[in-house]
Design an enzyme around this catalytic site. Structure first.
Site, PDB file in Angstrom:
ATOM      1  N   SER A  16     -10.282 -33.931   6.691  1.00 46.20           N
ATOM      2  CA  SER A  16      -9.581 -33.940   7.968  1.00 46.20           C
ATOM      3  C   SER A  16      -9.755 -35.286   8.670  1.00 46.20           C
ATOM      4  O   SER A  16      -9.402 -36.319   8.103  1.00 46.20           O
ATOM      5  CB  SER A  16     -10.090 -32.770   8.821  1.00 46.20           C
ATOM      6  OG  SER A  16      -9.232 -32.515   9.899  1.00 46.20           O
ATOM      7  N   ASP A  29      -1.088 -26.492   4.653  1.00 48.87           N
ATOM      8  CA  ASP A  29      -2.001 -27.002   5.679  1.00 48.87           C
ATOM      9  C   ASP A  29      -1.240 -27.915   6.645  1.00 48.87           C
ATOM     10  O   ASP A  29      -0.869 -29.034   6.290  1.00 48.87           O
ATOM     11  CB  ASP A  29      -3.137 -27.779   4.996  1.00 48.87           C
ATOM     12  CG  ASP A  29      -4.162 -28.316   5.978  1.00 48.87           C
ATOM     13  OD1 ASP A  29      -3.962 -28.177   7.201  1.00 48.87           O
ATOM     14  OD2 ASP A  29      -5.171 -28.887   5.514  1.00 48.87           O
ATOM     15  N   HIS A  71      -6.953 -24.910   6.022  1.00 51.01           N
ATOM     16  CA  HIS A  71      -7.508 -26.244   6.257  1.00 51.01           C
ATOM     17  C   HIS A  71      -9.004 -26.308   5.969  1.00 51.01           C
ATOM     18  O   HIS A  71      -9.629 -27.345   6.127  1.00 51.01           O
ATOM     19  CB  HIS A  71      -7.246 -26.651   7.718  1.00 51.01           C
ATOM     20  CG  HIS A  71      -7.629 -28.058   8.054  1.00 51.01           C
ATOM     21  ND1 HIS A  71      -7.101 -29.157   7.388  1.00 51.01           N
ATOM     22  CD2 HIS A  71      -8.491 -28.568   8.974  1.00 51.01           C
ATOM     23  CE1 HIS A  71      -7.614 -30.271   7.902  1.00 51.01           C
ATOM     24  NE2 HIS A  71      -8.468 -29.944   8.856  1.00 51.01           N
TER      25      HIS A  71
END
Length: 376
Positions: A203, A266, A315
């Site tokens: 991320s 995602d 995610h």
């Protein structure tokens, strides 16, 4: 075949179908990133709040990676400087490590690893809102290279006049010093030994890894004691877009290889630049729209997984690693069938923490991208 696994030929022939060696390495680096979450102290009452709970000598073992094969050399901290969180303090975001002699023999080269976690603190969420493109300013020769302002802030800000934690400086300064030191030191002691620099993150962490890869290569800091270039590879998990097309092109020119492990479900991987991106550039140009568009860097390793029992897992790094290990490029084991947006929304109403965290990040990136798209 370590050079191919590190992207020497842009992973040609290794992604579709997924080569077992690349599968194992992508899973291994994912676990080394996941360790960042496992050892982060998130207890607000703790004296070590937002720091690592363990010493460098044992941190990977304490994270459950008993035979990780790496020795941590330094912890890395970041301090966002954002108006929405003026009292932000430095937080632990990852570590620098180097492969042991035993792991080096197994890998075929000495591997210098930098591992980054994703968004956790309020200040980091606030930084995600700053999704406008701005000149990277990491060198004076490429003003056309632009990156997301929030990620750049996390990377370059020391947060206060004292220079960050213990006066160590910004996240960038800590990283450049330590990676340069480790590469120079080990190449000097073992001049005939091959070496690689691997930057891995999830991320927000994948954005920091990509910025670091560009920065190291742009300034020639990925060179050993003899002056030979050390290959730089980024393993990105659930990573958002980082910069514009000029940034992507410059990374390619510098030989920075990026493997984007991305779940097609995602939303974070589709942000920022939900409107202005590489896919809409031609369409917008036809309507007379000009300006910079966000553009993904590197090669995509596409996964496809979703569990309606836990929609936040789209995610989740653990789900990413499980999907890679299963050779999925399909679904994680026992994942539920996709029931559509309505079913996902109903799951979100249930208030699962993982889902709430994921969609909070998505909302921040989406709002920042919308502000940029409207030109505010």
């Amino acid at each position: 075949m370590w050079r191919q696994v590190q992207g020497s030929h842009d992973w040609d022939g290794l992604v579709q179908p997924l080569h077992p060696v690349l599968r194992d390495e992508a899973a291994r680096y994912g676990e080394l990133v996941d360790a960042c979450y496992k050892v982060l102290d998130m207890d607000p009452s703790s004296s070590r709040h937002m720091c690592c709970k363990h010493a460098k000598e044992t941190v990977l073992e304490d994270a459950g990676l008993v035979k990780a094969g790496y020795e941590v050399t330094r912890y890395i901290y970041a301090t966002p400087d954002v108006a929405a969180a003026p009292s932000a303090t430095s937080a632990w975001v990852g570590y620098v490590a180097v492969s042991t002699d035993e792991m080096t023999r197994r890998l075929g080269r000495r591997d210098v690893l930098v591992s980054f976690r994703g968004t956790v603190t309020q200040a980091e969420w606030a930084a995600n809102l700053r999704s406008s493109l701005e000149p990277a300013r990491l060198d004076a020769h490429h003003p056309d290279v632009k990156v997301e302002s929030g990620f750049l802030n996390l990377y370059t800000s020391s947060g206060d006049k004292s220079g960050g934690v213990g006066g160590m400086g910004s996240c960038r300064e800590q990283l450049l010093r330590e990676v340069t030191r480790v590469v120079t030191s080990f190449s000097k002691d073992n001049p005939r030994e091959d070496m690689s620099v691997t930057l891995a993150g999830h991320s927000m962490g994948s954005a920091l890894a990509t910025l670091l890869g560009y920065d190291l290569a742009e300034h020639g800091l990925n060179r050993d004691a003899s002056g030979c270039r050390v290959p730089v590879a980024v393993f990105s998990y659930g990573g958002p877009r980082v910069g514009n097309e000029a940034f992507k092109d410059r990374c390619a020119e510098l030989g920075v290889k990026v493997l984007r492990v991305a779940n097609v479900r995602d939303p974070v991987t589709m942000l920022p630049g939900a409107i202005l991106n590489e896919g809409t550039k031609g369409f917008l140009a036809g309507w007379g729209a000009t300006g910079d568009c966000y553009t993904h860097v590197g090669v995509e390793l596409a996964l496809d997984f979703l569990s309606l029992r836990d929609p936040g897992s789209v995610h989740d790094l653990g789900a990413y690693v499980a999907s890679v290990k299963a050779e999925a490029c399909g679904k994680v084991p026992n994942a539920a069938e996709d029931g559509g947006i309505l079913a996902m929304a109903m799951e979100l109403v249930g208030g699962q923490s993982a889902a709430a965290s994921t969609w909070k990040e998505i909302a921040a990136l989406q709002m920042g991208g919308l502000v940029q798209s409207l030109g505010f």
